[in-house]
Design an enzyme around this catalytic site. Sequence first.
Site, PDB file in Angstrom:
ATOM      1  N   TYR A 196       5.058 -15.591 -14.099  1.00 29.57           N
ATOM      2  CA  TYR A 196       5.384 -16.103 -15.424  1.00 29.57           C
ATOM      3  C   TYR A 196       4.691 -17.436 -15.679  1.00 29.57           C
ATOM      4  O   TYR A 196       4.232 -18.098 -14.743  1.00 29.57           O
ATOM      5  CB  TYR A 196       6.897 -16.285 -15.559  1.00 29.57           C
ATOM      6  CG  TYR A 196       7.614 -14.958 -15.713  1.00 29.57           C
ATOM      7  CD1 TYR A 196       7.933 -14.475 -16.964  1.00 29.57           C
ATOM      8  CD2 TYR A 196       7.908 -14.194 -14.596  1.00 29.57           C
ATOM      9  CE1 TYR A 196       8.565 -13.255 -17.109  1.00 29.57           C
ATOM     10  CE2 TYR A 196       8.533 -12.966 -14.727  1.00 29.57           C
ATOM     11  CZ  TYR A 196       8.862 -12.499 -15.992  1.00 29.57           C
ATOM     12  OH  TYR A 196       9.476 -11.288 -16.134  1.00 29.57           O
ATOM     13  N   CYS A 197       4.674 -17.809 -16.939  1.00 32.05           N
ATOM     14  CA  CYS A 197       4.134 -19.101 -17.343  1.00 32.05           C
ATOM     15  C   CYS A 197       4.763 -20.190 -16.495  1.00 32.05           C
ATOM     16  O   CYS A 197       5.969 -20.154 -16.300  1.00 32.05           O
ATOM     17  CB  CYS A 197       4.467 -19.330 -18.815  1.00 32.05           C
ATOM     18  SG  CYS A 197       4.250 -21.020 -19.356  1.00 32.05           S
ATOM     19  N   PRO A 198       4.042 -21.170 -15.975  1.00 30.63           N
ATOM     20  CA  PRO A 198       2.623 -21.426 -16.233  1.00 30.63           C
ATOM     21  C   PRO A 198       1.670 -20.852 -15.184  1.00 30.63           C
ATOM     22  O   PRO A 198       0.498 -21.175 -15.194  1.00 30.63           O
ATOM     23  CB  PRO A 198       2.578 -22.957 -16.165  1.00 30.63           C
ATOM     24  CG  PRO A 198       3.556 -23.291 -15.078  1.00 30.63           C
ATOM     25  CD  PRO A 198       4.646 -22.229 -15.171  1.00 30.63           C
TER      26      PRO A 198
END
Lengths: 165, 77
Positions: free
Chosen positions: B13-15
Amino acid sequence: MADSVSEEKEKLTIVVFSGDLDRALAAFMLATTGASMGMDVTMFFTFWGLNILKKNEGGIKSQGLMRRMLNFVNRGGTKRLKMSKFNMFGLGTWMMKRLMKEINMPSIDEFISMAQQMGVKMVPCSTSCGMMGLPEDAFREEALSLTGAAFFLGEARESKVTLFI
Amino acid sequence: MQADQTLDCMGLYCPMPIVKTADKIKSLKTGEVLEVVADDPGIRQDMPAWSKATGHEFLGIEEAGKEIKVYVKKTHE
């Protein structure tokens, strides 16, 4: 576009005031993303935010009864950070760490070393350290030397983005 | 789309996809294309934004089921 990259880098400056686990995560996500986007990132840790940079092991040698008491109840270190909500005597924090792991999210420790490798500057505030009786060796090796508000504002006034977390 | 190198970001997932892309792009030569395979829907907006900020060329997105493939061309060192 390439010109703006080759010239002076854009700056991102973050004040990390809070020592909550969730807020620390937000700060490090933005810091590492900023560095990935080619920004020059400085994180200025003050007040409870200093807990994030404190070493996990060893005692903190501070002078005077009140400061010793403060550092006893407010020991800090990444493994002692709590959620700002639903800590529930540690159960909520434990669950959140489980969920983070489940989605392969880095821990705060991993974020700190990632940030360092990416050139993010992590600076403890000297005044908070003076007030709380924190010597420079209370902090992990990723932390740079203690500095003041003028340094922060010097960075912030040149920054495109400044955040207070 | 043809790519010179692929970066697997499935399950991240981000980042992390952006952080890994920034690191990976260093190993490409100018003009080469990087394919990033991810399943975090955030990458649809994140990769164009990252490309704009860093000056690399965003070439497009291809989606197949859960896989979101984004393509970036390295335009400078």
